[in-house]
Design a protein around this motif. Structure first.
Motif, mmCIF file in Angstrom:
data_model
loop_
_atom_site.group_PDB
_atom_site.id
_atom_site.type_symbol
_atom_site.label_atom_id
_atom_site.label_comp_id
_atom_site.label_asym_id
_atom_site.label_seq_id
_atom_site.Cartn_x
_atom_site.Cartn_y
_atom_site.Cartn_z
ATOM 1 N N UNK A 1 0.780 -1.231 0.000
ATOM 2 C CA UNK A 1 0.000 0.000 0.000
ATOM 3 C C UNK A 1 0.811 1.280 0.000
ATOM 4 N N UNK A 2 2.128 1.206 0.069
ATOM 5 C CA UNK A 2 2.959 2.397 0.107
ATOM 6 C C UNK A 2 3.442 2.701 1.514
ATOM 7 N N UNK A 3 4.340 3.665 1.576
ATOM 8 C CA UNK A 3 5.007 4.008 2.835
ATOM 9 C C UNK A 3 4.004 4.532 3.861
ATOM 10 N N UNK A 4 4.142 4.066 5.089
ATOM 11 C CA UNK A 4 3.351 4.570 6.212
ATOM 12 C C UNK A 4 4.125 5.754 6.785
ATOM 13 N N UNK A 5 3.539 6.928 6.688
ATOM 14 C CA UNK A 5 4.190 8.159 7.160
ATOM 15 C C UNK A 5 3.824 8.385 8.623
ATOM 16 N N UNK A 6 4.825 8.501 9.486
ATOM 17 C CA UNK A 6 4.558 8.715 10.904
ATOM 18 C C UNK A 6 4.562 10.195 11.287
ATOM 19 N N UNK A 7 5.138 11.052 10.450
ATOM 20 C CA UNK A 7 5.135 12.498 10.713
ATOM 21 C C UNK A 7 3.746 13.043 10.381
ATOM 22 N N UNK A 8 3.002 13.543 11.394
ATOM 23 C CA UNK A 8 1.630 14.002 11.132
ATOM 24 C C UNK A 8 1.563 15.138 10.114
ATOM 25 N N UNK A 9 2.571 16.010 10.072
ATOM 26 C CA UNK A 9 2.550 17.105 9.101
ATOM 27 C C UNK A 9 2.658 16.572 7.674
ATOM 28 N N UNK A 10 3.481 15.599 7.463
ATOM 29 C CA UNK A 10 3.608 14.993 6.132
ATOM 30 C C UNK A 10 2.404 14.135 5.796
ATOM 31 N N UNK A 11 1.841 13.461 6.808
ATOM 32 C CA UNK A 11 0.695 12.585 6.586
ATOM 33 C C UNK A 11 -0.518 13.374 6.117
ATOM 34 N N UNK A 12 -0.656 14.610 6.588
ATOM 35 C CA UNK A 12 -1.833 15.411 6.267
ATOM 36 C C UNK A 12 -1.725 16.129 4.926
ATOM 37 N N UNK A 13 -0.526 16.195 4.362
ATOM 38 C CA UNK A 13 -0.364 16.843 3.063
ATOM 39 C C UNK A 13 -1.044 16.026 1.983
#
Length: 107
Positions: free
Chosen positions: A89-101
């Motif tokens: 499914x792709x990279x799981x982003x743990x940084x909330x700022x990057x996750x919300x982009x």
């Protein structure tokens, strides 16, 4: 002449697992505490709701205490599970700022 000591053949033992009292909980927050012998995981939920008086508190509901052997086995299991998920499914982003982009689709 001394007798030669040979290791006993390894036997595979199946240990039954009783799941009759298992509880299912949802956690989106974890804290870890360590001492020389054990790892303490505090699990809970964070609603991420922010009101005029501030954010809702994180509710810690469960504590898991394990030795470092079990902790290492759990870490390996989780590492493999996340890796498999990311391959599908792709990279799981743990940084909330990057996750919300919002990701821009390739042109």
């Amino acid at each position: 002449m001394a007798d030669e000591i040979k290791p006993a053949a390894q036997q595979q033992v199946q240990i039954p697992v009783d799941v009759s009292n298992r509880e299912t909980v949802y956690a989106n927050f974890v804290q870890a505490h360590l001492n020389a012998d054990e790892v303490y995981l505090e699990l809970g939920q964070f609603s991420q709701v922010v009101t005029p008086t501030g954010p809702d508190p994180i509710v810690l509901s469960h504590r898991v205490i394990m030795n470092f052997v079990t902790a290492k086995r759990l870490a390996d299991l989780l590492r493999r599970a996340v890796s498999q998920h990311e391959q599908m499914f792709g990279v799981v982003e743990v940084d909330p700022n990057r996750r919300l982009r919002v990701q821009q689709p390739p042109v």
